[in-house]
Design a protein around this motif. Structure first.
Motif, PDB file in Angstrom:
ATOM      1  N   SER A   1       0.868  -1.187   0.000  1.00 21.04           N
ATOM      2  CA  SER A   1       0.000   0.000   0.000  1.00 21.04           C
ATOM      3  C   SER A   1       0.893   1.221   0.000  1.00 21.04           C
ATOM      4  O   SER A   1       2.059   1.156   0.411  1.00 21.04           O
ATOM      5  CB  SER A   1      -0.884   0.021   1.258  1.00 21.04           C
ATOM      6  OG  SER A   1      -0.087   0.095   2.434  1.00 21.04           O
ATOM      7  N   ALA A   2       0.304   2.333  -0.432  1.00 15.17           N
ATOM      8  CA  ALA A   2       1.042   3.587  -0.327  1.00 15.17           C
ATOM      9  C   ALA A   2       0.882   4.131   1.089  1.00 15.17           C
ATOM     10  O   ALA A   2       1.828   4.593   1.718  1.00 15.17           O
ATOM     11  CB  ALA A   2       0.508   4.586  -1.341  1.00 15.17           C
ATOM     12  N   GLY A   3      -0.345   4.045   1.609  1.00 10.04           N
ATOM     13  CA  GLY A   3      -0.609   4.538   2.963  1.00 10.04           C
ATOM     14  C   GLY A   3      -0.057   3.573   3.995  1.00 10.04           C
ATOM     15  O   GLY A   3       0.014   2.362   3.756  1.00 10.04           O
TER      16      GLY A   3
ATOM     17  N   LEU B   1       1.007   3.222  -8.084  1.00 15.52           N
ATOM     18  CA  LEU B   1      -0.459   3.305  -8.073  1.00 15.52           C
ATOM     19  C   LEU B   1      -0.988   4.699  -8.404  1.00 15.52           C
ATOM     20  O   LEU B   1      -2.203   4.917  -8.464  1.00 15.52           O
ATOM     21  CB  LEU B   1      -1.022   2.821  -6.724  1.00 15.52           C
ATOM     22  CG  LEU B   1      -0.406   3.339  -5.422  1.00 15.52           C
ATOM     23  CD1 LEU B   1      -0.505   4.809  -5.271  1.00 15.52           C
ATOM     24  CD2 LEU B   1      -1.002   2.623  -4.240  1.00 15.52           C
TER      25      LEU B   1
ATOM     26  N   HIS C   1     -13.215   1.371  -1.680  1.00 15.72           N
ATOM     27  CA  HIS C   1     -11.752   1.487  -1.526  1.00 15.72           C
ATOM     28  C   HIS C   1     -11.012   0.647  -2.576  1.00 15.72           C
ATOM     29  O   HIS C   1     -10.272  -0.289  -2.249  1.00 15.72           O
ATOM     30  CB  HIS C   1     -11.312   1.108  -0.107  1.00 15.72           C
ATOM     31  CG  HIS C   1      -9.982   1.698   0.259  1.00 15.72           C
ATOM     32  ND1 HIS C   1      -9.625   2.031   1.548  1.00 15.72           N
ATOM     33  CD2 HIS C   1      -8.897   2.028  -0.505  1.00 15.72           C
ATOM     34  CE1 HIS C   1      -8.400   2.531   1.553  1.00 15.72           C
ATOM     35  NE2 HIS C   1      -7.939   2.537   0.317  1.00 15.72           N
TER      36      HIS C   1
ATOM     37  N   MET D   1       2.333  -3.366  -7.353  1.00 17.77           N
ATOM     38  CA  MET D   1       2.448  -3.101  -5.908  1.00 17.77           C
ATOM     39  C   MET D   1       3.033  -4.307  -5.180  1.00 17.77           C
ATOM     40  O   MET D   1       3.909  -4.183  -4.314  1.00 17.77           O
ATOM     41  CB  MET D   1       1.071  -2.745  -5.323  1.00 17.77           C
ATOM     42  CG  MET D   1       0.556  -1.385  -5.748  1.00 17.77           C
ATOM     43  SD  MET D   1      -1.185  -1.145  -5.352  1.00 17.77           S
ATOM     44  CE  MET D   1      -1.118  -0.922  -3.568  1.00 17.77           C
TER      45      MET D   1
ATOM     46  N   ARG E   1      -8.020   8.668   2.787  1.00 16.05           N
ATOM     47  CA  ARG E   1      -8.477   7.856   3.904  1.00 16.05           C
ATOM     48  C   ARG E   1      -9.749   8.497   4.461  1.00 16.05           C
ATOM     49  O   ARG E   1      -9.838   9.728   4.552  1.00 16.05           O
ATOM     50  CB  ARG E   1      -7.420   7.790   5.022  1.00 16.05           C
ATOM     51  CG  ARG E   1      -6.203   6.932   4.710  1.00 16.05           C
ATOM     52  CD  ARG E   1      -6.526   5.443   4.626  1.00 16.05           C
ATOM     53  NE  ARG E   1      -5.351   4.620   4.388  1.00 16.05           N
ATOM     54  CZ  ARG E   1      -4.921   4.220   3.189  1.00 16.05           C
ATOM     55  NH1 ARG E   1      -5.579   4.565   2.093  1.00 16.05           N
ATOM     56  NH2 ARG E   1      -3.853   3.455   3.083  1.00 16.05           N
TER      57      ARG E   1
HETATM   58  O1  LIG Z   1      -5.310   2.932  -0.053  1.00 13.66           O
HETATM   59  C1  LIG Z   1      -4.470   2.357  -0.654  1.00 13.66           C
HETATM   60  C2  LIG Z   1      -3.069   2.507  -0.405  1.00 13.66           C
HETATM   61  O2  LIG Z   1      -2.684   3.152   0.581  1.00 13.66           O
HETATM   62  O3  LIG Z   1      -2.275   1.968  -1.185  1.00 13.66           O
END
Ligand SMILES: O=CC(=O)O
Length: 328
Positions: A85-87, A110, A294, A306, A246
């Protein structure tokens, strides 16, 4: 990339794959590079606890939280974590720092998919996609030139909260719609903002002047609840609100009120609280709200990328090298 070794034992390093739906791209890559992988069938804390003591690295994805209980149970070799994930708000990075554990995430790969999704939500909310579908289903289709009027993107002012990589990708796409101006806000003015011809403004100005407000900031203590009642009260009645970051960045009851009272025109959300949203939630009853579950980064290629990137971060961490996208 060189094959990984567990330095203390010379055995193949073990990587725990906590998310069962992790695309094979990353898992195969780890195996091809000498790792032994343990794949969980359920992404729960209890399942992770069964294996964490024996592994050298952990690959996980939100919403699974990397709790202190998991970290306490980890063996002293478990110094590498990658999130697909990016977050990374599901991970306490101060705690990882204290324990000397490295964390890598998967940004950039992403950006395009998430930015596309943001634009889709902006258009869908502005042109009343959800409401239009309901009208057909409920046999309420009218032939009336004043019916179901939406908002234009052309000549509009687009306000982006958080001009990071995703925010920039959104700005580039929105520029293709002949908009009037892009505003953005964040910690500071950015050179990339200048390159995009975007104007740095305060949060207040952005709320007041934008026809589209798009949230693309990470969730932090500072951004939590940032879009609150006061924020929505400053937005125009004709404005559209979009969130692809988010859910907790938004004071959701305040957004619901703004949508119900039509103090803003519409919203498009890919993120919300809670997730998953219960099927009887009041947000699902709002005709001027477009919701997606999401899935901003959910394209086949993006998810494969990813997974691969998370695997590369793991291998770098195991080799004692800097990860490709290090967080800690
Ligand atoms: O929400 C998706 C992410 O953080 O990759």
């Amino acid at each position: 990339m060189a094959s990984a070794k567990n330095c203390s034992t010379n055995k193949p390093p073990k990587v725990l794959i906590a998310e069962p739906s992790t695309p094979r791209s990353g898992i195969s890559y780890l195996k091809e590079h000498g790792c032994q992988v343990i794949e969980l069938e359920k992404a729960t804390e209890d399942e992770v606890l069964k294996h964490i003591a024996e592994v050298d690295a952990l690959l996980l994805a939100p919403p699974l939280k990397l709790t202190n209980k998991i970290l306490d149970a980890a063996g002293c070799n478990m110094k590498t974590v990658a999130t697909v994930s990016a977050g990374y708000n599901h991970i306490d990075i101060d705690e990882l720092r204290k324990r000397g554990i490295k964390l890598g995430n998967t940004p950039r790969v992403l950006d395009a998919a998430v930015a596309d999704h943001a634009v889709m939500l902006a258009l869908a909310a502005a042109r009343r996609l959800h409401e239009g579908r309901l009208k057909i289903e409920n046999n309420e289709w009218k032939s009336d030139y004043q019916w179901m009027l939406g908002q234009d993107i052309c000549n509009s002012t687009v306000g982006i909260i958080g001009l990071g990589n995703i925010g920039q990708a959104i700005a580039k796409r929105m520029k293709g719609f002949d908009i009037k101006q892009i505003l953005y806000t964040g910690h500071r003015e950015k050179p990339e903002g200048k390159e995009l011809g975007a104007k740095f403004v305060s949060l207040d100005t952005l709320a007041r002047d934008s026809d589209f407000v798009i949230i693309s900031v990470p969730l932090t203590k500072e951004t939590e609840g940032m879009c609150n009642e006061e924020f929505f009260s400053k937005m125009k009645k004709t404005s559209v609100f979009v969130n692809i970051s988010r859910g907790q960045v938004v004071d959701q009851p305040a957004l619901i009120k703004a949508l119900k009272t039509n103090s803003i025109f519409a919203a498009g959300l890919d993120v919300m609280t809670p997730e998953p949203l219960p099927p009887d939630h009041e947000m699902l009853k709002l005709p001027n709200l477009v919701l997606t579950p999401h899935i901003g980064s959910a394209t086949t290629n993006t998810r494969n990328e990813m997974s691969l990137l998370a695997a590369k971060n793991i291998l770098k961490g195991l080799a004692g090298e800097e990860m490709i996208y290090p967080v800690v």
